[in-house]
Design an enzyme around this catalytic site. Structure first.
Site, PDB file in Angstrom:
ATOM      1  N   GLU A 430       1.273 -40.896  17.540  1.00  0.00           N
ATOM      2  CA  GLU A 430       2.644 -40.369  17.483  1.00  0.00           C
ATOM      3  C   GLU A 430       2.714 -39.103  16.643  1.00  0.00           C
ATOM      4  OE1 GLU A 430       4.844 -41.459  19.433  1.00  0.00           O
ATOM      5  OE2 GLU A 430       3.756 -43.250  20.062  1.00  0.00           O
ATOM      6  N   ASP A 506       1.724 -41.507  28.942  1.00  0.00           N
ATOM      7  CA  ASP A 506       1.723 -40.050  28.747  1.00  0.00           C
ATOM      8  C   ASP A 506       0.965 -39.349  29.863  1.00  0.00           C
ATOM      9  OD1 ASP A 506       3.073 -40.466  26.348  1.00  0.00           O
ATOM     10  OD2 ASP A 506       1.210 -40.615  25.198  1.00  0.00           O
TER      11      ASP A 506
END
Length: 625
Positions: A430, A506
């Site tokens: 992250e 992603d």
């Protein structure tokens, strides 16, 4: 003086149910009585003998008494056993009984009255009719609806219905202006007739789910003060053939009797889908209903003074004949609200709720891009529930922030146990997203980074919020978005020299975006400004089921190479940024492991070299608040 009791509709309905139950019990008692009258009950100890066995018992002097009723003989043996048998017409039997000194008792057969015989003959037919009526009554909901298959289920809103006005509607100002003249026509039709103007006969409201289509229709009803019929598209079609068309006729018949009036049909796509696309051919029940609706809206019989308002979120699958002028003359888009519209909607939902002084509606509106009216209503309700759970008397900004995260990413999964190693990997992942987003010029600002699991699959998330509503996106912005999406995977590779499955979503989003840039947006220098691939659309299913390739294998190979090239360019950019700023990446990851959540301001402080407050002090200040 004794008071007269008041009876309401519920009391009457309850009494009616009791009467029905009593009627069914009475029918059951009569039926049992009739059946039992034809059969004489037998003793539990009575033994059934054949006629030969009976004669044998008589011959050996084992019978003490007999009773003769028509051809039936009952009696008692010497040991007290009761018996019964059927006797043929045997003239010698009486002499044999007399010779054995057996007590003989003769009785006439039981006579059934004529009305009992008539009732017994009609009983099967009455039972069949009663069962049939009962089934019909249950299917139609009871009451007087036994033969009302073709009656419309539209609800006529009366004066006792709570009214919704334009004060309760926000964020769709343009749509309100479009329907205001309809309200004016219903209030003052002479004003339009003097100029020879014709009011739109039909208005179609369409937009994403939850944007406020049904709410706007209710507000029109509240403002106009005219009779308002409300019905859903699915209320027309039943299991019986022809019911839908009959209900459409009955609906417009009621509307003509109450003209001028409004008919509101919610989810019209249930009956208004493109004809010829159904599984039942050209004569299925849904298409018959649509045909009748087309005739009623603009046929030979002109329905003056009846305005049709319909709502749907799939206008692309509606039949073209339904959308032509003369039926739905006006189409109004109820789109997602912009930042000003979201602020107005939040103010509507904030009425009557205790708000803390730190709440800023404008900030909440800015942090909720893409939210529709129902999302914002859910957001305010979730914030109120969170405040109530904490025992607070006011709703603060903290609860609103938590509610936004809850609506976007799902509830926190505090019970999910994650090892320290996995927690470190998630933190670097992250942090990679956040750092790339911070350092690229065309990215939306990072609002929050968290490694708290949410929803079903999210182990962490990076939340970016735009400063304003965007309607166009440039190629440079898309390339920066791709780099941000790949930043998490790159951070894992740089720090741990290994990659995990955490980047699956992603990679999926990045690949889809890159392919859209090549085949839909014309942003590839090699392929050029051209759209490739035609989607096959199935009207009956209401969704895209396949994509037809209208290009050669050579072009397909070029598309794959271009998609890979764009992904590799974005991956290289993210890797260069994180390699040069590896120290900042580790600093963000360490603080994220310690705190689990970092706000946008915290990231700015870390990148500017400002040390964050210690976690102990932070917790103490939070408790004091």
């Amino acid at each position: 003086m004794a008071k007269i009791p008041n009876f309401n509709k519920k009391d009457l309905k309850g009494n009616k149910n009791y009467r029905n139950i009593g009627l069914y019990l009475l029918m059951l008692i009569i039926t049992v009585s009739i059946i039992s009258s034809f059969f004489e009950p037998k003793s539990a100890t009575q033994q059934e003998l054949t006629y030969s066995e009976f004669l044998k018992e008589v011959e050996i002097n084992n019978v003490s008494k007999v009773t003769i009723v028509d051809n039936t003989i009952t009696g008692i043996l010497l040991d007290g056993t009761e018996f019964s048998t059927y006797s043929p017409n045997d003239p010698e039997m009486i002499n044999d009984l007399r010779s054995k000194n057996i007590v003989i008792e003769a009785k006439p057969p039981v006579k059934v009255s004529w009305w009992m015989q008539l009732l017994s003959s009609l009983l099967p037919m009455l039972l069949i009719i009663g069962i049939w009526l009962f089934m019909i009554q249950q299917m139609q909901g009871g009451g007087n609806k036994v033969m009302s298959f073709g009656k419309s289920k539209a609800k006529l809103l009366g004066k006792e219905t709570p009214k919704v006005t334009f004060k309760d509607v926000a964020g769709i100002d343009e749509a309100e202006e479009e329907v205001e003249e309809i309200i004016e026509f219903l209030k003052n039709p002479a004003k339009f007739k003097k100029l020879g103007a014709k009011i739109p006969r039909g208005v179609l409201l369409y937009g994403p789910p939850g944007a406020g289509k049904t709410l706007l229709a209710r507000a029109i009803a509240g403002e106009a003060g005219a009779p308002f019929f409300s019905i859903s598209g699915s209320d027309f079609v039943e299991m019986f053939v022809g019911v839908g068309a009959s209900r459409v006729r009955d609906l417009f018949k009621q509307a003509k009797a109450n003209a001028p009036c409004i008919i509101f049909m919610d989810e019209i796509d249930a009956v208004g889908r493109h004809r010829g696309a159904g599984l039942g051919g050209g004569h299925d029940e849904r298409e018959q209903t649509l045909n009748q609706l087309l005739v009623e809206m603009d046929g030979f019989d002109q329905n003056l003074g009846i305005i049709m308002i319909a709502a749907t979120n799939r206008p692309d699958i509606l039949d073209p004949a339904l959308l032509r002028p003369g039926r739905f003359d006006r189409r109004i888009v109820i789109d997602r609200p912009d930042i000003v519209g979201r602020e107005d909607i939040l103010k509507v939902h904030a009425r009557g709720k205790p708000w803390a002084k730190d709440v800023d509606i404008k900030v909440v509106a800015r942090r909720t891009p893409g939210f529709v009216g129902s999302d914002l209503a859910n957001l305010v309700n979730e914030a109120a529930l969170l405040a109530s759970r904490k025992g607070k008397k006011e709703i603060g900004m903290e609860e609103l922030e938590a509610a936004i995260d809850r609506v976007i990413a799902g509830p926190e999964r505090k019970s999910r146990l994650i090892s320290e190693k996995e927690k470190e990997i998630i933190a670097y992942h992250e942090s990679g997203h956040a750092l790339v987003a911070k350092l690229l010029p065309n990215c939306d600002p990072v609002h929050k980074v968290s490694i708290i699991p949410r929803g079903n699959a999210a182990l962490g998330y990076t939340l970016q919020l735009p400063t304003q509503d965007r309607y166009l996106i440039s190629k440079l912005e898309l390339m920066d978005r791709l780099a941000v999406l790949l930043g998490g995977r790159v951070a894992e590779d740089i720090v741990f020299k290994d990659v995990t499955t955490g980047a699956q979503n992603d990679l999926e989003r990045a690949t889809k975006l890159a392919r859209q840039m090549v085949t839909e947006y014309g942003m590839s220098d090699t392929i050029g400004p051209i759209t490739l691939g035609r989607k096959e659309h199935q009207i009956f299913l209401g969704r895209d089921i396949s994509e037809q390739r209208d290009y050669s294998e050579e072009i397909a190979n070029k598309i794959d190479k271009e998609v890979k090239k764009i992904i590799e360019i974005a991956y290289t950019r993210a890797k260069d940024i994180l390699t040069k700023n590896k120290r900042k990446l580790k600093k963000i990851a360490r603080n994220l492991i310690e705190r689990e959540t970092l706000e946008g301001k915290d990231l700015d402080d870390l990148l500017n070299g400002i040390k964050l407050a210690s976690l102990t002090k932070f917790k103490a200040n939070f408790l004091l608040i």
